[in-house]
Write a protein that holds these residues in place. Structure first.
Motif, PDB file in Angstrom:
ATOM      1  N   LEU A  55      35.673 -19.637  19.289  1.00  0.00           N
ATOM      2  CA  LEU A  55      34.868 -18.870  20.240  1.00  0.00           C
ATOM      3  C   LEU A  55      33.593 -19.620  20.621  1.00  0.00           C
ATOM      4  O   LEU A  55      33.200 -19.639  21.795  1.00  0.00           O
ATOM      5  N   VAL A  56      32.953 -20.254  19.648  1.00  0.00           N
ATOM      6  CA  VAL A  56      31.747 -21.033  19.945  1.00  0.00           C
ATOM      7  C   VAL A  56      32.084 -22.212  20.846  1.00  0.00           C
ATOM      8  O   VAL A  56      31.364 -22.498  21.820  1.00  0.00           O
ATOM      9  N   VAL A  57      33.187 -22.899  20.561  1.00  0.00           N
ATOM     10  CA  VAL A  57      33.607 -24.032  21.396  1.00  0.00           C
ATOM     11  C   VAL A  57      33.939 -23.552  22.813  1.00  0.00           C
ATOM     12  O   VAL A  57      33.644 -24.247  23.791  1.00  0.00           O
ATOM     13  N   ALA A  58      34.511 -22.368  22.935  1.00  0.00           N
ATOM     14  CA  ALA A  58      34.780 -21.818  24.274  1.00  0.00           C
ATOM     15  C   ALA A  58      33.475 -21.631  25.041  1.00  0.00           C
ATOM     16  O   ALA A  58      33.406 -21.918  26.244  1.00  0.00           O
ATOM     17  N   GLY A  59      32.445 -21.146  24.352  1.00  0.00           N
ATOM     18  CA  GLY A  59      31.138 -20.994  25.004  1.00  0.00           C
ATOM     19  C   GLY A  59      30.574 -22.331  25.452  1.00  0.00           C
ATOM     20  O   GLY A  59      30.031 -22.458  26.554  1.00  0.00           O
ATOM     21  N   ILE A  60      30.728 -23.359  24.620  1.00  0.00           N
ATOM     22  CA  ILE A  60      30.260 -24.693  24.987  1.00  0.00           C
ATOM     23  C   ILE A  60      31.049 -25.222  26.188  1.00  0.00           C
ATOM     24  O   ILE A  60      30.470 -25.810  27.111  1.00  0.00           O
TER      25      ILE A  60
END
Length: 139
Positions: A55-60
């Motif tokens: 999820l964090v990588v998706a935000g990035i």
């Protein structure tokens, strides 16, 4: 000192070595469960953390591709939701791990997996924002 005193919450194992595992509120409760169950619980925590990282990588990724998406406020909103969902998933996974470990150590039934609702809510919100982005873009 016998193994039973360790299982009862003594801070030393059977050869007198201090138990320094952290968090104490988890490892100090009850008796040692079968290691297979503790390791399975740890693998579940790792799955929560992998989901959180995704999820964090998706935000990035959304931020990295921001110049391709209009309106910019939607990019910011999607990234913020992804980051928030990632953080909430990691914290929820940690809490679930601790609750399950404590229950196993006390011989109690495992707690409900209510934490999955956190991931579900985050993913549903991201999906709805994706649909909103498509509608705004006119695709």
């Amino acid at each position: 000192m016998d193994a039973g005193s360790v299982a009862g919450g003594d801070e030393h194992d059977e050869v007198g070595v201090e138990d320094r595992r952290w968090p104490r509120r988890v490892y100090g409760a009850g008796s040692e469960p079968d290691p297979r169950f503790s390791l399975a619980n740890e693998r579940t925590l790792l799955a929560w953390l992998r989901t959180s990282l995704g999820l964090v990588v998706a935000g990035i990724a959304v931020i990295a591709l921001a110049e391709l998406v209009e309106p910019l406020w939607l990019v910011d909103l999607v990234a913020a939701v992804a980051f928030g969902a990632g953080a909430a998933t990691a914290l929820t996974g940690w809490r679930q791990w601790a609750r399950a470990e404590q229950a196993m150590r006390r011989g109690e039934p495992l707690p409900s997996a209510i934490g999955a609702v956190v991931v579900l809510a985050g993913v549903l919100l991201l999906a709805l924002l994706g649909v909103l982005g498509l509608l705004i873009a006119g695709r």
